[in-house]
Design a protein around this motif. Structure first.
Motif, PDB file in Angstrom:
ATOM      1  N   LEU A  42      31.618  33.623   7.134  1.00 28.84           N
ATOM      2  CA  LEU A  42      31.908  33.285   5.622  1.00 28.84           C
ATOM      3  C   LEU A  42      31.601  31.872   5.509  1.00 28.84           C
ATOM      4  CD1 LEU A  42      35.104  35.805   5.212  1.00 28.84           C
ATOM      5  CD2 LEU A  42      32.640  35.854   4.009  1.00 28.84           C
ATOM      6  N   ARG A  43      32.012  31.032   6.397  1.00 27.96           N
ATOM      7  CA  ARG A  43      31.994  29.661   6.143  1.00 27.96           C
ATOM      8  C   ARG A  43      30.426  29.296   6.471  1.00 27.96           C
ATOM      9  NH1 ARG A  43      36.287  26.569   6.565  1.00 27.96           N
ATOM     10  NH2 ARG A  43      38.231  27.181   7.333  1.00 27.96           N
ATOM     11  N   GLU A  44      29.475  29.891   7.446  1.00 27.47           N
ATOM     12  CA  GLU A  44      28.324  29.639   7.622  1.00 27.47           C
ATOM     13  C   GLU A  44      27.463  30.041   6.592  1.00 27.47           C
ATOM     14  OE1 GLU A  44      27.190  31.659  11.174  1.00 27.47           O
ATOM     15  OE2 GLU A  44      28.554  30.409  12.213  1.00 27.47           O
ATOM     16  N   GLU A  45      27.984  31.271   5.817  1.00 25.73           N
ATOM     17  CA  GLU A  45      27.147  31.648   4.784  1.00 25.73           C
ATOM     18  C   GLU A  45      27.442  30.969   3.371  1.00 25.73           C
ATOM     19  OE1 GLU A  45      27.665  35.892   4.817  1.00 25.73           O
ATOM     20  OE2 GLU A  45      26.478  36.082   6.442  1.00 25.73           O
ATOM     21  N   GLY A  46      28.374  30.046   3.487  1.00 25.16           N
ATOM     22  CA  GLY A  46      28.721  29.223   2.215  1.00 25.16           C
ATOM     23  C   GLY A  46      29.814  29.622   1.307  1.00 25.16           C
ATOM     24  N   TYR A  47      30.399  30.716   1.646  1.00 24.89           N
ATOM     25  CA  TYR A  47      31.414  31.331   0.557  1.00 24.89           C
ATOM     26  C   TYR A  47      32.585  30.625   0.877  1.00 24.89           C
ATOM     27  CZ  TYR A  47      29.028  35.818   0.490  1.00 24.89           C
ATOM     28  OH  TYR A  47      27.833  36.727   0.000  1.00 24.89           O
ATOM     29  N   ILE A  48      32.968  30.237   2.049  1.00 17.75           N
ATOM     30  CA  ILE A  48      34.127  29.017   2.296  1.00 17.75           C
ATOM     31  C   ILE A  48      33.602  27.673   2.032  1.00 17.75           C
ATOM     32  CG2 ILE A  48      35.957  28.233   3.699  1.00 17.75           C
ATOM     33  CD1 ILE A  48      36.078  31.230   4.742  1.00 17.75           C
ATOM     34  N   LEU A  49      33.743  26.947   1.170  1.00 14.02           N
ATOM     35  CA  LEU A  49      33.239  25.603   1.040  1.00 14.02           C
ATOM     36  C   LEU A  49      34.120  24.529   1.908  1.00 14.02           C
ATOM     37  CD1 LEU A  49      32.175  25.373  -2.756  1.00 14.02           C
ATOM     38  CD2 LEU A  49      30.701  26.133  -0.922  1.00 14.02           C
ATOM     39  N   ARG A  50      35.297  24.449   1.640  1.00 17.04           N
ATOM     40  CA  ARG A  50      36.072  23.726   2.408  1.00 17.04           C
ATOM     41  C   ARG A  50      37.743  24.156   2.583  1.00 17.04           C
ATOM     42  NH1 ARG A  50      34.692  21.396  -2.253  1.00 17.04           N
ATOM     43  NH2 ARG A  50      36.317  21.062  -3.568  1.00 17.04           N
ATOM     44  N   SER A  51      38.588  23.483   3.244  1.00 19.67           N
ATOM     45  CA  SER A  51      39.888  23.853   3.212  1.00 19.67           C
ATOM     46  C   SER A  51      40.300  22.515   2.974  1.00 19.67           C
ATOM     47  CB  SER A  51      40.337  24.163   4.613  1.00 19.67           C
ATOM     48  OG  SER A  51      39.686  25.538   4.909  1.00 19.67           O
ATOM     49  N   THR A  52      41.229  22.972   1.849  1.00 19.05           N
ATOM     50  CA  THR A  52      41.997  21.715   1.069  1.00 19.05           C
ATOM     51  C   THR A  52      43.591  22.239   1.069  1.00 19.05           C
ATOM     52  OG1 THR A  52      41.939  22.462  -1.204  1.00 19.05           O
ATOM     53  CG2 THR A  52      40.264  20.982  -0.263  1.00 19.05           C
ATOM     54  N   LEU A  53      44.312  21.035   0.684  1.00 16.20           N
ATOM     55  CA  LEU A  53      45.950  21.459   0.722  1.00 16.20           C
ATOM     56  C   LEU A  53      46.249  20.762  -0.773  1.00 16.20           C
ATOM     57  CD1 LEU A  53      48.356  19.236   1.416  1.00 16.20           C
ATOM     58  CD2 LEU A  53      46.556  18.704   2.835  1.00 16.20           C
ATOM     59  N   GLU A  54      47.067  21.598  -1.313  1.00 24.74           N
ATOM     60  CA  GLU A  54      47.414  20.988  -2.645  1.00 24.74           C
ATOM     61  C   GLU A  54      48.750  20.505  -2.767  1.00 24.74           C
ATOM     62  OE1 GLU A  54      48.838  23.700  -6.818  1.00 24.74           O
ATOM     63  OE2 GLU A  54      47.967  24.748  -5.168  1.00 24.74           O
ATOM     64  N   LEU A  55      48.995  19.261  -3.257  1.00 23.43           N
ATOM     65  CA  LEU A  55      50.122  18.623  -3.424  1.00 23.43           C
ATOM     66  C   LEU A  55      51.104  18.877  -4.499  1.00 23.43           C
ATOM     67  CD1 LEU A  55      48.369  14.877  -2.659  1.00 23.43           C
ATOM     68  CD2 LEU A  55      49.681  16.565  -0.994  1.00 23.43           C
ATOM     69  N   ASP A  56      52.451  18.627  -4.464  1.00 25.88           N
ATOM     70  CA  ASP A  56      53.271  18.986  -5.457  1.00 25.88           C
ATOM     71  C   ASP A  56      53.235  17.840  -6.518  1.00 25.88           C
ATOM     72  OD1 ASP A  56      55.934  18.491  -6.763  1.00 25.88           O
ATOM     73  OD2 ASP A  56      56.185  20.406  -5.693  1.00 25.88           O
ATOM     74  N   ARG A  57      52.573  18.323  -7.698  1.00 28.64           N
ATOM     75  CA  ARG A  57      52.504  17.153  -8.673  1.00 28.64           C
ATOM     76  C   ARG A  57      53.898  16.367  -9.023  1.00 28.64           C
ATOM     77  NH1 ARG A  57      49.096  19.102 -13.306  1.00 28.64           N
ATOM     78  NH2 ARG A  57      50.011  17.172 -14.167  1.00 28.64           N
ATOM     79  N   GLY A  58      54.842  17.216  -9.163  1.00 25.38           N
ATOM     80  CA  GLY A  58      56.285  16.482  -9.463  1.00 25.38           C
ATOM     81  C   GLY A  58      56.539  15.390  -8.340  1.00 25.38           C
ATOM     82  N   LYS A  59      56.543  15.849  -7.133  1.00 27.49           N
ATOM     83  CA  LYS A  59      56.730  15.021  -5.875  1.00 27.49           C
ATOM     84  C   LYS A  59      55.897  13.682  -5.984  1.00 27.49           C
ATOM     85  CE  LYS A  59      59.310  18.221  -3.369  1.00 27.49           C
ATOM     86  NZ  LYS A  59      59.823  18.887  -2.091  1.00 27.49           N
ATOM     87  N   MET A  60      54.592  13.895  -6.466  1.00 31.11           N
ATOM     88  CA  MET A  60      53.668  12.782  -6.550  1.00 31.11           C
ATOM     89  C   MET A  60      53.801  11.871  -7.622  1.00 31.11           C
ATOM     90  SD  MET A  60      52.318  13.283  -3.442  1.00 31.11           S
ATOM     91  CE  MET A  60      51.445  11.968  -3.427  1.00 31.11           C
ATOM     92  N   GLY A  61      54.806  12.295  -8.394  1.00 29.91           N
ATOM     93  CA  GLY A  61      55.105  11.281  -9.835  1.00 29.91           C
ATOM     94  C   GLY A  61      53.882  11.554 -10.700  1.00 29.91           C
ATOM     95  N   LEU A  62      53.325  12.898 -10.734  1.00 28.39           N
ATOM     96  CA  LEU A  62      52.224  13.066 -11.765  1.00 28.39           C
ATOM     97  C   LEU A  62      52.711  14.319 -12.574  1.00 28.39           C
ATOM     98  CD1 LEU A  62      49.286  12.198  -9.404  1.00 28.39           C
ATOM     99  CD2 LEU A  62      50.136  10.853 -11.317  1.00 28.39           C
ATOM    100  N   PRO A  63      53.668  14.321 -13.212  1.00 26.25           N
ATOM    101  CA  PRO A  63      54.062  15.759 -13.934  1.00 26.25           C
ATOM    102  C   PRO A  63      53.365  16.073 -15.221  1.00 26.25           C
ATOM    103  CG  PRO A  63      55.804  14.097 -14.385  1.00 26.25           C
ATOM    104  CD  PRO A  63      54.644  13.430 -13.421  1.00 26.25           C
ATOM    105  N   THR A  64      52.792  15.054 -16.013  1.00 24.50           N
ATOM    106  CA  THR A  64      52.242  15.043 -17.242  1.00 24.50           C
ATOM    107  C   THR A  64      50.794  15.523 -17.122  1.00 24.50           C
ATOM    108  OG1 THR A  64      53.928  13.615 -17.818  1.00 24.50           O
ATOM    109  CG2 THR A  64      52.087  14.004 -19.441  1.00 24.50           C
ATOM    110  N   THR A  65      50.263  16.324 -17.983  1.00 22.40           N
ATOM    111  CA  THR A  65      48.938  16.599 -17.883  1.00 22.40           C
ATOM    112  C   THR A  65      48.214  16.382 -19.402  1.00 22.40           C
ATOM    113  OG1 THR A  65      49.084  18.444 -16.459  1.00 22.40           O
ATOM    114  CG2 THR A  65      47.271  18.602 -17.866  1.00 22.40           C
ATOM    115  N   VAL A  66      47.331  15.773 -19.562  1.00 23.86           N
ATOM    116  CA  VAL A  66      46.625  15.459 -20.899  1.00 23.86           C
ATOM    117  C   VAL A  66      45.243  15.833 -20.897  1.00 23.86           C
ATOM    118  CG1 VAL A  66      46.128  13.770 -22.635  1.00 23.86           C
ATOM    119  CG2 VAL A  66      48.162  13.523 -21.434  1.00 23.86           C
TER     120      VAL A  66
END
Length: 153
Positions: A42-66
């Motif tokens: 699935l990686r070789e065929e391009g279905y999986i582009l990359r693996s990332t992790l998601e950070l907690d926006r509140g803990k990162m000090g970024l709770p506001t979305t505009v």
């Protein structure tokens, strides 16, 4: 072409890319080695582009979305290049989409607070000329799905 097992593997990995292969294998009724080979394919065929992790926006000090709706007075290639470069250099800008209809772009910005929008605004208008910008503060995230439906492939 994906089969049902491939789709299930992709769904499980989208939910948690750190999930152990043996757990995924159990969920799709495969041996760990067969499952690992499928994931590699699935990686070789391009279905999986990359693996990332998601950070907690509140803990990162970024709770506001505009969200910012942009109309531009130019669609020339050099303006587009400058616009792309401008938004790429501002880390608070996490998404930019070109639109059809009455507006040209929608920009998603994450911020520590609403007041910080002015900092981002000044950075953006200092780098590129825009015809009109309208900002909208998100009051609540109703749905924020990170994964894609897997049944179309």
């Amino acid at each position: 072409m994906l089969d049902e097992r491939d789709r299930k593997i992709l769904s499980l990995l989208q939910a948690d890319a750190d999930r152990p292969v043996n757990e995924i294998a159990d969920a799709v009724a495969l041996s760990a080695s067969a499952c690992s080979r499928r994931i590699a394919r699935l990686r070789e065929e391009g279905y999986i582009l990359r693996s990332t992790l998601e950070l907690d926006r509140g803990k990162m000090g970024l709770p506001t979305t505009v969200f910012v709706i942009v109309r531009t007075g130019s669609h020339a290639a050099d303006w587009l290049e400058k616009f792309h470069a401008a938004v790429a250099t501002i880390p608070e800008i996490v998404e930019v989409h070109r639109l059809t209809g009455n507006f040209d772009y929608i920009i998603k910005i994450v911020l520590p607070n609403v007041e910080h929008y002015d900092v981002v605004y000044k950075q953006l208008v200092g780098r590129i000329e825009l015809f009109d910008m309208s900002a909208y503060i998100s009051m609540e995230t109703v749905k924020a799905s990170r994964g894609l439906p897997t049944h179309y492939a």
